[in-house]
Scaffold this motif. Structure first.
Motif, PDB file in Angstrom:
ATOM      1  N   GLU A  45     -25.186  16.765   0.984  1.00  0.00           N
ATOM      2  CA  GLU A  45     -23.780  16.409   1.223  1.00  0.00           C
ATOM      3  C   GLU A  45     -23.440  16.453   2.715  1.00  0.00           C
ATOM      4  O   GLU A  45     -22.316  16.776   3.106  1.00  0.00           O
ATOM      5  CB  GLU A  45     -22.850  17.326   0.418  1.00  0.00           C
ATOM      6  N   ASN A  46     -24.446  16.140   3.541  1.00  0.00           N
ATOM      7  CA  ASN A  46     -24.282  16.083   5.004  1.00  0.00           C
ATOM      8  C   ASN A  46     -23.823  17.407   5.617  1.00  0.00           C
ATOM      9  O   ASN A  46     -23.285  17.430   6.725  1.00  0.00           O
ATOM     10  CB  ASN A  46     -23.318  14.969   5.412  1.00  0.00           C
ATOM     11  N   LYS A  67     -18.873  25.713  12.158  1.00  0.00           N
ATOM     12  CA  LYS A  67     -17.775  26.300  12.947  1.00  0.00           C
ATOM     13  C   LYS A  67     -18.315  27.234  14.032  1.00  0.00           C
ATOM     14  O   LYS A  67     -17.942  27.133  15.209  1.00  0.00           O
ATOM     15  CB  LYS A  67     -16.816  27.065  12.020  1.00  0.00           C
ATOM     16  N   VAL A  72     -20.529  24.439   7.714  1.00  0.00           N
ATOM     17  CA  VAL A  72     -20.170  23.147   8.296  1.00  0.00           C
ATOM     18  C   VAL A  72     -20.374  23.116   9.810  1.00  0.00           C
ATOM     19  O   VAL A  72     -20.368  22.051  10.426  1.00  0.00           O
ATOM     20  CB  VAL A  72     -18.713  22.792   7.921  1.00  0.00           C
ATOM     21  N   SER A 107     -21.557  12.880   9.806  1.00  0.00           N
ATOM     22  CA  SER A 107     -21.735  11.508   9.326  1.00  0.00           C
ATOM     23  C   SER A 107     -23.170  11.366   8.824  1.00  0.00           C
ATOM     24  O   SER A 107     -24.057  12.166   9.147  1.00  0.00           O
ATOM     25  CB  SER A 107     -21.485  10.516  10.465  1.00  0.00           C
ATOM     26  N   ASP A 138      -9.846  20.997  12.094  1.00  0.00           N
ATOM     27  CA  ASP A 138     -10.674  21.004  10.883  1.00  0.00           C
ATOM     28  C   ASP A 138     -12.003  20.309  11.152  1.00  0.00           C
ATOM     29  O   ASP A 138     -12.034  19.150  11.589  1.00  0.00           O
ATOM     30  CB  ASP A 138      -9.953  20.291   9.738  1.00  0.00           C
ATOM     31  N   LEU A 139     -13.085  21.011  10.881  1.00  0.00           N
ATOM     32  CA  LEU A 139     -14.413  20.412  11.005  1.00  0.00           C
ATOM     33  C   LEU A 139     -14.779  19.726   9.698  1.00  0.00           C
ATOM     34  O   LEU A 139     -14.597  20.289   8.616  1.00  0.00           O
ATOM     35  CB  LEU A 139     -15.461  21.476  11.308  1.00  0.00           C
ATOM     36  N   ASN A 140     -15.291  18.503   9.799  1.00  0.00           N
ATOM     37  CA  ASN A 140     -15.796  17.785   8.634  1.00  0.00           C
ATOM     38  C   ASN A 140     -17.317  17.884   8.604  1.00  0.00           C
ATOM     39  O   ASN A 140     -17.947  18.295   9.574  1.00  0.00           O
ATOM     40  CB  ASN A 140     -15.372  16.312   8.702  1.00  0.00           C
ATOM     41  N   VAL A 141     -17.890  17.506   7.478  1.00  0.00           N
ATOM     42  CA  VAL A 141     -19.346  17.428   7.420  1.00  0.00           C
ATOM     43  C   VAL A 141     -19.802  16.319   8.357  1.00  0.00           C
ATOM     44  O   VAL A 141     -19.000  15.503   8.832  1.00  0.00           O
ATOM     45  CB  VAL A 141     -19.840  17.150   5.984  1.00  0.00           C
TER      46      VAL A 141
END
Length: 667
Positions: free
Chosen positions: A166-167, A6, A4, A130, A125-128
């Motif tokens: 899924e980005n 990090k 993702v 956009s 928290d890292l998200n995928v």
């Protein structure tokens, strides 16, 4: 979640110019799932200390680390932490408590439980990405642009691709590296519609990564799968991996190409496709993302066996008939039982202790393995005993007819058995830092396929066999000792036209005729970028000042030179070519212990000179206009060192004694 971003985000912070001035010290340590407080402590210490520590005593290392951090403001990154044991973290962090307020530790992890054990602060928290950012990332890696404006015909397919990924940044980068090689929309659609996206698979490997691998050429697949021998977060050297792929026969090389050049192209292609990335701790090394390491292990199957820190109970009891490559983490005291199963691996090609790099303490290796097991591995191509306490090799090593790579770095050998010269397929021989080595085998000319001979840091080696001059394929020879009797002569270098990289030419006082230096033909070798010219440190009546100057003049390197070192030269003045403006790439110069010279050469006009070290020039009294040259002096110089200049009295040019004041604008 893996992939993702990090580590990438931590790298951006760690390398940001705004951060550099905020901290006295910085360090980066990959922790991984095999938590080892000793190795993490050593990694940090070796980055914040001016000297290197090879000690394996944990308490000593912690005391040294505490001393180095005391009253200092530091930034530390602990990357890829899995360990949930609070006591391990409590022990590791003790030296950090001596630091200055404002010190920071950045931790990357996939598990919230790790955060709870290490700090009371909430995790970020890292998200995928956009959809917009993922599409931009794909454009950067596939089209080398930030948008699809130049290729609108690919935009919709690109959107579908990043949705398939899924980005996830790692997946998008890997697919971008693949799509970079494809031009037409039809090719992109073939990737988008591949069955790999929907195939059921228990391996848990990301489909995007499997797809990237699937489209590699067969030779690139073999090179990547070989990396299954490396543990997660393992830092590896590009050149060493290239050499291993060459000797394993993974490359397709035409008669016009050099294997090292082809191997470098393979490596760069895998790097551009995001299979490798640069290490955060040391930019000269590379690592594989954990998910790509899993992929390498998956595609290698039972051809590769990697023995990490396995316990005695978990040693392999048998061996697959498909096994070709074995790697293992060194233990301080290796036991015969650990390798007993290897006897059954008659098709084994690789015997590789890790780490490959030669910067770790020596370990003990059982003689029984050398005498009872290794001679039975008749298919062996790669044999490394790097960093072990080994005093002699058995003669049976000469029976390993397929051996192409022999690494004896930092062993305690005084000599090699003459049977080594039976290894006519040998391509790589590494004897680096064998500090007891006194001689090489007499019949070195038999090693007709040898292209890499590393004898750097072998201080007791005083002569080299003349047969080395017949090794026409030799590309790497970091040291050459000039003989005045039966050994290798200076003119023999002229036969080794493929030499590249660096060379240290030593004992030049043994040259008796300047024609030897002329025939060495350094001027005609554009691939030698780093040259050291060294005479004996004994200045006596046997030294001939005029001859040494003539030899010096004749050893003018090619204009591609980037680094030059002159040691113990006995002439009364330096050769004029040192300050020649044609050396536009020359970045580093060191002049040491040239005891008869009364003036320094004209170096100020070299346009790229960044580092200059002058030491032991005991007869220099004045440094003046001759040092600076006619052009704007030392415009690029960043680091200037003077040391041990016992008679130095005046330094003109810092005030108005010469035509203009010397400013050293980049110092």
């Amino acid at each position: 979640m893996g992939g993702v971003g990090k580590t990438t985000l931590a790298q951006l912070v760690y390398n940001d110019d705004r951060v550099k001035d905020e901290f006295d010290l910085k360090a980066w340590a990959c922790v991984s799932d095999q938590f080892d407080a000793l190795m993490v402590t050593k990694t940090i210490l070796n980055q914040v200390s001016p000297r290197r520590y090879d000690d394996d005593d944990f308490n000593t290392l912690q005391v040294k680390l505490k001393q180095n951090l005391s009253n200092k403001k530091f930034l530390l990154v602990l990357d890829d932490v899995w360990n949930e044991n609070f006591e391990d973290w409590d022990i590791l962090k003790r030296p950090f408590l001596a630091s200055k307020p404002g010190s920071k530790i950045i931790v990357t992890t996939r598990q919230h439980s790790v955060v709870q054990n290490m700090t009371h602060r909430p995790a970020y928290d890292l998200n995928v990405l956009s959809g917009t950012d993922a599409l931009s990332l794909l454009a950067q890696h596939a089209l080398e642009a930030k948008t699809f404006d130049a290729r609108p015909d690919l935009r919709d397919i690109g959107r579908a691709v990043v949705k398939r990924c899924e980005n996830l940044p790692l997946a998008v980068k890997a697919l971008g590296g693949l799509l970079r090689t494809m031009v037409s929309p039809n090719e992109w659609e073939d990737v988008l519609n591949s069955e790999i996206w929907i195939a059921e698979d228990k391996s848990k490997i990301l489909p995007s990564l499997k797809l990237s691998y699937q489209y590699l050429r067969p030779e690139l697949k073999r090179c990547f799968a070989y990396c299954a021998l490396f543990p997660k977060d393992y830092e590896f050297d590009k050149s060493r991996l290239v050499y291993l792929c060459i000797v394993e026969g993974f490359l397709q090389v035409s008669q016009r190409e050099m294997p090292t050049q082809v191997g470098s192209k393979y490596f760069e292609e895998l790097f551009l496709r995001s299979f490798f990335q640069k290490s955060s701790a040391d930019a000269s090394y590379y690592v594989m993302h954990d998910l790509l390491n899993d992929l390498a292990k998956f595609v290698a199957g039972d051809k590769c066996l990697r023995m990490d820190n396995e316990s005695q109970e978990n040693l392999p009891s048998n061996i697959s008939e498909n096994l070709r490559h074995l790697s293992f983490i060194r233990h301080e005291y290796e036991l015969y039982q650990r390798f007993n199963f290897v006897k059954e691996g008659r098709s084994l090609r690789t015997f590789l202790p890790l780490p490959i790099q030669n910067k770790y303490p020596k370990k003990f290796f059982p003689q029984r393995v050398l005498h009872d097991i290794l001679p039975k591995l008749h298919c062996l191509r790669v044999l490394s005993l790097n960093g072990y306490f080994i005093y002699e090799l058995p003669n049976s090593v000469g029976d390993l007819k397929h051996l192409r790579y022999l690494d004896l770095t930092r062993t305690l050998l005084k000599c090699l058995p003459e049977s080594v010269t039976n290894l006519i397929n040998l391509q790589v021989l590494i004897l680096r830092e064998c500090q007891r080595l006194t001689k090489l085998p007499a019949s070195m000319e038999n090693l007709i396929n040898l292209f890499y001979l590393d004898i750097d840091s072998t201080g007791k080696l005083i002569e080299m066999p003349q047969g080395i001059a017949q090794l026409k394929s030799l590309q790497t020879l970091p040291k050459m000792i000039v003989s005045k009797s039966s050994g290798m002569r200076l003119n023999d270098l002229g036969n080794l036209s493929l030499l590249q990289g660096q060379i240290s030419i030593e004992e030049l006082q043994n040259v008796v005729d300047v024609q030897e230096a002329i025939d060495a033909s350094l001027t005609y070798n554009p691939s030698l970028k780093k040259v050291r010219l060294a005479w004996s440190n004994e200045f006596g009546d046997s030294r001939n000042e005029i001859l040494e100057l003539d030899v010096f003049n004749a050893l003018k390197p090619h204009y591609n030179l980037e680094s030059l070192e002159i040691d113990f030269y006995g002439g009364s003045k330096f050769s004029n070519w040192i300050g020649d403006l044609s050396f536009r790439n020359l970045k580093e110069i060191s002049l040491s212990c040239c005891g008869n010279c009364t003036t320094l050469p004209s170096l100020g006009q070299l346009p790229s000179l960044r580092e200059l070290s002058i030491s032991g020039m005991n007869r220099v009294k004045v440094i003046g206009a001759e040092f600076y040259g006619n052009k704007g002096p030392f415009l690029a110089l960043e680091r200037l060192t003077f040391e041990d200049m016992l008679d130095w009295e005046e330094w003109l040019g810092l005030t108005h004694e010469v035509e203009r004041i010397v400013r050293f604008p980049a110092l």
